[in-house]
Write a protein that holds these residues in place. Structure first.
Motif, PDB file in Angstrom:
ATOM      1  N   LEU A 896      12.288 -34.269  -0.629  1.00 50.13           N
ATOM      2  CA  LEU A 896      13.011 -33.125  -1.208  1.00 50.13           C
ATOM      3  C   LEU A 896      13.513 -33.478  -2.608  1.00 50.13           C
ATOM      4  CD1 LEU A 896      15.000 -31.910   1.933  1.00 50.13           C
ATOM      5  CD2 LEU A 896      13.270 -30.591   0.704  1.00 50.13           C
ATOM      6  N   ALA A 897      14.006 -34.708  -2.774  1.00 49.66           N
ATOM      7  CA  ALA A 897      14.483 -35.149  -4.101  1.00 49.66           C
ATOM      8  C   ALA A 897      13.330 -35.194  -5.090  1.00 49.66           C
ATOM      9  CB  ALA A 897      15.149 -36.512  -3.988  1.00 49.66           C
ATOM     10  N   PRO A 944      14.147 -26.790  -2.892  1.00 50.71           N
ATOM     11  CA  PRO A 944      14.377 -28.184  -2.460  1.00 50.71           C
ATOM     12  C   PRO A 944      15.811 -28.635  -2.700  1.00 50.71           C
ATOM     13  CG  PRO A 944      13.002 -28.109  -4.445  1.00 50.71           C
ATOM     14  CD  PRO A 944      13.130 -26.714  -3.962  1.00 50.71           C
ATOM     15  N   ARG A 945      16.476 -28.084  -3.710  1.00 46.14           N
ATOM     16  CA  ARG A 945      17.869 -28.477  -3.974  1.00 46.14           C
ATOM     17  C   ARG A 945      18.776 -28.041  -2.825  1.00 46.14           C
ATOM     18  NH1 ARG A 945      20.317 -26.494  -9.186  1.00 46.14           N
ATOM     19  NH2 ARG A 945      21.865 -28.061  -8.705  1.00 46.14           N
ATOM     20  N   LEU A 946      18.625 -26.788  -2.396  1.00 42.16           N
ATOM     21  CA  LEU A 946      19.487 -26.277  -1.319  1.00 42.16           C
ATOM     22  C   LEU A 946      19.177 -26.951   0.006  1.00 42.16           C
ATOM     23  CD1 LEU A 946      19.983 -22.454  -1.848  1.00 42.16           C
ATOM     24  CD2 LEU A 946      21.722 -24.194  -1.631  1.00 42.16           C
ATOM     25  N   TYR A 947      17.890 -27.159   0.282  1.00 41.71           N
ATOM     26  CA  TYR A 947      17.553 -27.779   1.564  1.00 41.71           C
ATOM     27  C   TYR A 947      17.889 -29.260   1.556  1.00 41.71           C
ATOM     28  CZ  TYR A 947      15.641 -23.270   2.524  1.00 41.71           C
ATOM     29  OH  TYR A 947      15.528 -21.917   2.712  1.00 41.71           O
ATOM     30  N   SER A 948      17.906 -29.849   0.379  1.00 43.39           N
ATOM     31  CA  SER A 948      18.378 -31.234   0.267  1.00 43.39           C
ATOM     32  C   SER A 948      19.869 -31.309   0.605  1.00 43.39           C
ATOM     33  CB  SER A 948      18.131 -31.721  -1.171  1.00 43.39           C
ATOM     34  OG  SER A 948      18.477 -33.057  -1.294  1.00 43.39           O
ATOM     35  N   ALA A 949      20.648 -30.333   0.103  1.00 49.13           N
ATOM     36  CA  ALA A 949      22.084 -30.269   0.411  1.00 49.13           C
ATOM     37  C   ALA A 949      22.305 -30.009   1.896  1.00 49.13           C
ATOM     38  CB  ALA A 949      22.743 -29.170  -0.418  1.00 49.13           C
ATOM     39  N   SER A 950      21.465 -29.128   2.489  1.00 51.89           N
ATOM     40  CA  SER A 950      21.568 -28.820   3.926  1.00 51.89           C
ATOM     41  C   SER A 950      21.300 -30.066   4.759  1.00 51.89           C
ATOM     42  CB  SER A 950      20.556 -27.727   4.319  1.00 51.89           C
ATOM     43  OG  SER A 950      20.673 -26.618   3.476  1.00 51.89           O
ATOM     44  N   ALA A 951      20.260 -30.812   4.361  1.00 54.81           N
ATOM     45  CA  ALA A 951      19.907 -32.029   5.101  1.00 54.81           C
ATOM     46  C   ALA A 951      21.022 -33.070   5.007  1.00 54.81           C
ATOM     47  CB  ALA A 951      18.599 -32.597   4.545  1.00 54.81           C
TER      48      ALA A 951
END
Length: 1272
Positions: A896-897, A944-951
């Motif tokens: 994601l990063a 990917p930024r939002l799902y990275s934060a979610s993860a």
């Protein structure tokens, strides 16, 4: 199951467009989003809805297609409209926006997320003070002072319940703020992009592409980061109030001293924070300058390499960076100072408070001391956060000021052109008493007293000398130039072909369609009319070939014809052509004029600028311009009778044609056969090329997908980062200092708890003075150790950032031209801007946070196990579970990063392309489509930024729960199995450390995960430190003599060239000799390999086989700077850099002022070409290449340039590539190329004697079109 709305269905199916017309059948099914949409309360509470994505990330490498689409609330589509409407209602007009109003509208547009996160922050803050409040009661209980039955278990339950509430509210509070941050950033980026499409030319001059890119990559992102601190100011106040209330309960009136100490520490931070704001502003100022220079250099890298200037321009980048580094150093020192002060805050407040207690006689019992110590630790958060918040607010204010200033720039006036609906008027264009100026503040008017009436279906030609205002006239009709006075009416839609081709990265087909639906019949007609069909056959993927940035893998003529094809396909009412025939040969020019202007556009209104007089007779109206005025207008034959500016142009043309009269060639005989013979010759060449090329040709796109590492970030990347500075010599010293800091801190707290009495009646035998002296000594030891950490980590971070910057830039500047052909500048700018910023500011701090958190964690575990060894029964499996969760999460988090970095480059790339092509976009009235494309790219970046934060929230939540379980068991063991050998005070101390267990553990894992995300910036920069380099600049063992080349003979032998290993050959075994001192003309259809041959001569391309000898020296065995600095070229694309005319003529500062003379105000294409001529006149090389050097000038100026070259380079070898036949007919030799092969090579006289030769056919074509009308 309930039926979904079209929008919901589109979102669930993974459609990339967010609109109600989406067709679910055309989209990829995506069940991951379904889990989120239908998630229940428990799933949302525990972040379980993201689990399917993490599970998928453990099975395979995540790609962007695996990500669920954004929720409608998070998408920029809906958010931007709301934001823009709110901004307009608040300010009336975007140009009147202020920083304060911008902040107000940002908060108003995200009020739901802001309010919810605020409520959660309030709950989290209150829950965090339950532990410090109860610790005194717990110590009393452990000292056998029981108030009621099961008091111990009730206290344990209260501790655990408070930690659970704190955990749930904290994770959701922070996740909400990240959602708000991404949304704010998306809205600002979309707003800046929309603004770029409306900017007039004058304010745009103050903002380069690099500076504008900084607004979206750095400034908008900083606003996003501010959201983390959005609630910090009021939370800080609440935390201080709650802390002092609990402290008053423990130490009474001495709490005032604690409050005073807190205020002092905060006040000490303020001047440092103030300095930080100043340093941050300066960093951004010089970062802007650096990015502006980098963007300009990347855009013109080919000319820099041709002239051997790249190292000089690299030194300019290093010079700007050095100034930036001065402020970066100051910024890092101020940051280290703040961190040092904040770390020592609890100790300082404790020393002050306990000293006051001793002085005024407040009894210090271990329970009260522990409660106070816990409060002092808790007070550290508001004290850290408040200055940190002030610092971030200060930084963000700088960014918001810059964004607001940009949004306030003057936009194009909408009333310059009065647009009339199609068919409403007989006149297509009516301009009455028009006065226009690019710069309204200047006394010089660009266009003066313009009166022009053009009826529908007319063909209008515009001619004039260089800088006479021809291009400005077209710009004024488009509405690009601010109007001083007069009226301008335009009836119908417009299409525009600019003088300097603007091509988008992407497929050729996409460039031609330009947003329109495919009409195959119309498409084929356009290709034929623009003579592109043949070119598409040669290209490896036909019209599906991906064009490099700015059309880098196309010749100048191909780019121009592609532009014309784009315009023709739009089927507009009015066509505006700015010198469309300059970049093509005579045959192609005739074909374009006949098939396009006289064919497909015969019923359209066409205004075309041309320097070629032969295209004037077919015009219904000719305009002659001089100094911004129309000096003459009329039909061709009528104007021939006048003795004016027009006759000067025609006279120059006739002078050029006079040399053709000496050629005994019967144009009548060749006219009828020229087209047929050219086709037959091309077919022979095709057959020959197919045979010589072999059976299998490697094919591939020039522009490849961005390189992306997969799997774990290699240990090599971490090791490279740590050992970049002094080989990692600082590492052991930093680790030692961190260990000592932790030992001193534990020892000081242990001493206070052990030496103080458990209750008012107990005695320890240690005097208060001794108690405080030992405590202060240990505190000083801890502070000094931390000072060493701060200093060493700041030095290491700064040095590493500097060394990586220098190494990457050196490698990029030394990269071969093929690297720049295949790499969009957005990828390089992204690394030089965003990735470098991460290395400058973030990574060093993260690395040492991890090691310090690990040491703290070990200290906490040691303290807890001392009083309840049974905790190891739970701790070991829980630590295993923590590691498993971290490993399970990291696979997805890494990818994601990486996707975040990869998805940002297209946003920058599209942004950069839009800035350079904004005139074309506005003329075609496609602002909405480009805005839509940009918003899709922004959403693609946000995913990917939002799902990275979610993860991250998913992981942190689970780690919190595991820490709370450990803490709960510790309490249970402590209460159920009390250790008689451990005092109640020490047991209480263990609990106070246990309270921070989840914070330290989460901080450790979060820092590890953040580092793994951030280290990708290092990984991406390291990718560009290993680019294969060009040949050495200088070969000391094989350096040519200072006078080389003294003769100027060029011998080419079996030369084979391709642009990249995966692409087919462009030159197929050329062998020829350019005799010393001779003038050689290089002719051929566009795309025949002329420019490729020149690039190989300058070693921008290295051949697959063959050699080039200059004066007997093989140029591939000497240094490239030795080669390029001895040759001269006037390139196809004239280039000027920001700065003075003198700097443009002599960038290396090799000549004196006496050797240079200069003059000029505004710079048209022709004027820029003349500056390039000035450069070569100064250099006076033995070999000169003119690559379409006179394409952008009128015939009169062309003649002057030819005479200048003859006069100053009479003894030099001159190679001239020209589409104007008159420019090469007086050459000693003519080399004709056709699709990478030599078709003929002889003197013009001999070639013209053969009526079927390519040169004879081109001359016949040129003569025919010059002496007759195309329509006749």
């Amino acid at each position: 199951m309930t039926k979904l709305s079209p929008l919901e269905e589109a979102l669930l199916n993974g459609d990339s467009t967010v609109n109600n017309n989406s067709d679910p059948s055309n989209t990829r099914g995506n069940e991951i989003l379904n889990y989120y949409s239908n998630a229940g309360f428990f799933s949302i509470l525990t972040f379980s809805w993201i689990s399917p994505l993490l599970s998928l990330g453990n099975q395979k490498t995540l790609d962007h297609e695996d990500l669920p689409l954004l929720n409608v609330d998070d998408s920029v589509y809906g958010a931007f409209t709301t934001f823009r409407n709110n901004l307009e209602s608040e300010c009336g007009n975007v140009t009147r926006v202020t920083t304060l109003k911008l902040v107000k509208v940002l908060i108003l547009s995200t009020w739901k997320g802001t309010l919810l996160s605020g409520l959660l922050a309030l709950l989290c803050t209150c829950a965090s003070f339950v532990g410090p409040y109860l610790i005194e009661s717990l110590v009393r209980y452990l000292n056998q002072e029981h108030k009621f039955k099961n008091e111990g278990y009730m206290l344990a339950l209260a501790f655990v319940a408070a930690k659970l509430v704190e955990c749930f509210s904290d994770r959701h509070w922070r996740f909400n703020l990240q959602q708000v941050g991404v949304k704010m950033q998306s809205m600002l980026v979309a707003m800046i992009y929309a603004k770029c499409l409306t900017l007039s030319c004058q304010p745009k001059e103050g903002y380069s592409s690099g500076e504008t890119i900084n607004l979206i990559t750095v400034d908008a992102e900083r606003v996003s980061e501010l959201c983390w601190y959005m609630h910090s100011p009021w939370i800080c106040i609440l935390q201080v109030v709650l802390a002092l209330l609990i402290l008053y309960r423990s130490v009474g009136i001495a709490s005032i001293a604690a409050f005073a100490a807190t205020v002092i520490v905060m006040l000490l931070n303020l001047p440092v924070v103030s300095f930080q704001e100043k340093f941050q502003r300066k960093i951004m100022e010089f970062k802007d300058k650096r990015m502006k220079a980098t963007s300009e250099i990347l855009k013109n890298m080919k000319i820099l390499k041709l002239q051997a200037w790249e190292m000089k321009f690299l030194s300019k980048i290093f010079q700007i960076r050095k100034t930036e580094e001065i402020w970066l150093k100051k910024y890092l020192v101020s940051t280290a100072t703040i961190i040092f002060l904040l770390f020592n805050t609890p100790t300082f407040i404790a020393v002050v408070t306990f000293s006051v207690c001793v002085l005024i006689g407040v009894p210090l019992e271990s329970g009260k001391i522990l409660s106070a110590l816990t409060i002092f630790e808790t007070l550290q958060m508001p004290i850290i956060n408040l200055p940190d918040t002030i610092s971030v607010i200060a930084q963000t204010k700088v960014s918001l000021d810059r964004i607001a200033s940009f949004l306030c720039l003057n936009e194009l006036e909408t009333d310059v052109v009065e647009k009339l609906p199609r068919g409403s008027c007989d006149m297509a264009i009516e301009l009455v008493n028009g006065n226009f100026s690019w710069d309204l503040s200047s006394l010089n008017t660009t266009l003066r007293n313009i009166n022009l009436t053009v009826f529908h279906g007319m063909r209008v030609a515009v001619c004039g000398t260089v800088g006479s205002g021809k291009s400005s006239l077209l710009s004024c009709i488009i509405g690009e130039i601010p109007k001083i006075s007069g009226t301008l009416k335009v009836c119908g839609s417009k299409a525009y072909v600019s003088q300097s081709p603007w091509i988008q990265s992407g497929k050729i087909e996409e460039n031609i369609l330009f947003g329109k639906e495919m009409d195959r019949e119309k498409y084929e007609k356009v290709l034929e009319a623009c003579s592109l069909a043949k070119d598409l056959e040669v290209l490896p993927f036909g019209d599906q070939t991906i064009i490099g940035e700015k059309g880098i893998n196309l010749s100048g003529g191909q780019k121009q014809r592609l532009q014309i094809a784009r315009a023709l396909y739009q089927d507009a009412d009015i066509y505006l052509f700015d010198d469309p025939f300059s970049a093509v040969d005579a045959h192609t020019g005739s074909h374009l004029f006949r098939e396009c202007l006289l064919g497909l556009l015969k019923t359209k209104t066409v205004i075309y600028i041309t320097h070629q007089v032969e295209f004037l007779p077919d015009a219904d109206l000719i305009l002659v311009m001089r100094e911004g005025r129309i000096t003459q207008s009329g039909k061709y034959n009528d104007m021939l009778k006048s003795d004016t500016d027009f006759m000067e142009l025609v006279g120059a043309h006739r002078e050029a044609l006079s040399m053709l009269d000496t050629v005994n060639i019967c144009t009548k005989d060749t006219d009828s056969q020229s087209d047929l013979e050219l086709q037959q010759k091309e077919k022979k060449v095709d057959d020959h090329r197919d045979k010589s090329d072999g059976t299998v040709k490697p094919k591939g796109q020039l522009v490849q997908e961005e390189e992306r590492e997969k799997g774990k970030v290699g240990f090599k990347v971490y090791w490279k980062y740590i050992t970049t500075t002094y080989g990692g010599a600082f590492v052991p010293f930093i680790l030692l200092a961190q260990t000592l800091t932790m030992l001193f801190e534990i020892a000081s707290n242990y001493w206070m708890t052990l030496a103080a009495p458990v209750s008012a009646t107990a005695e320890t035998g240690i005097e208060s003075f001794t108690l405080m002296v030992v405590y202060v000594a240990l505190a000083i030891g801890s502070s000094f150790s931390y000072l060493i950490i701060s200093v060493l980590s700041a030095i290491a971070g700064y040095k590493t950032a500097t060394m990586l910057f220098n190494k990457m830039h050196l490698c990029v500047f030394r990269a071969p031209m093929s690297f720049f052909d295949a790499t969009p500048s957005g990828r390089i700018l992204n690394r030089a801007s965003t990735d470098q910023n991460t290395i400058d500011i973030s990574i060093s701090e993260l690395v040492w946070d991890i090691t310090f958190d690990l040491i703290q964690l070990l200290g906490i575990i040691a303290m807890m196990s001392q009083v309840a060894w049974q905790v190891f029964i739970v701790l070991i499996p829980i630590m295993i579970a923590c590691i498993w969760y971290q490993q399970y999460y990291s696979g997805s988090a890494r990818e994601l990063a990486r996707l975040v970095g990869i998805c940002q480059a297209p946003v920058i790339q599209h942004f950069s392309e839009t800035i350079s092509g904004s005139t074309t976009i506005r003329c075609f009235e496609l602002q909405l489509r480009f805005n839509d494309t940009h918003m899709k790219l922004v959403d693609r970046y946000s995913q990917p930024r939002l799902y990275s934060a979610s993860a991250m929230a998913w992981l942190n939540f689970r780690l919190d729960i595991l820490s709370i379980i450990t803490f709960a068991f510790c309490l249970i063991f402590l209460i159920s199995f009390p250790n008689s050998s451990t005092s109640a005070g020490i047991a209480g101390l263990a609990v106070t450390y246990g309270l921070s267990l989840n914070d330290v553990q989460c901080s450790l894992i979060s820092s590890l995960c953040n580092l793994e995300s951030e280290i990708i910036s290092v990984e991406r920069i390291l990718q560009y430190t290993s680019i294969p380099s060009e040949a050495p600049l200088i070969m000391k063992d094989n350096q040519p003599d200072h006078s080389w080349p003294s003769i100027g003979e060029i011998h080419i032998q079996d030369l084979q060239v391709r642009y990249a290993p995966h692409l087919p050959l462009v030159l197929h075994g050329l062998t020829c000799t350019f005799t010393a001192g001779e003038k050689t003309g290089l002719v051929g259809r566009t795309g025949s390999g002329k420019t490729t041959l020149v690039q190989t001569l300058f070693r921008l391309l290295e051949p697959v086989a063959g050699q080039i000898l200059i004066d007997g020296t093989n140029i591939f065995f000497i240094g490239i700077h030795d080669l390029r600095s001895r040759l001269s070229i006037i390139p196809q694309d004239p280039t000027m850099f920001e700065g003075t005319v003198r700097n443009n003529l002599d960038p290396l500062e090799e000549y004196t002022d006496e050797q240079i003379w200069h003059d000029g105000e505004n710079w048209s294409m022709g004027q820029r070409q003349l500056v390039c001529l000035g450069r070569v006149l100064l250099k006076k090389s033995k070999i000169l290449v003119l690559d379409e050097a006179t394409a952008s000038v009128d015939t009169s100026t062309d003649n002057i340039i030819q005479q200048t070259v003859k006069q100053h380079f009479s003894e030099s070898t001159v190679i001239t590539i020209a589409h104007r036949i008159t420019s090469i007919l007086d050459s000693d030799m003519v080399l004709c190329l056709n699709q990478g092969l030599i078709e003929e090579y002889d003197s013009p006289k001999k070639l013209l004697m053969n009526k079927s030769s390519s040169l004879a056919l081109l001359v016949a074509e040129y003569t025919r079109r010059s002496n007759s009308r195309f329509e006749s």
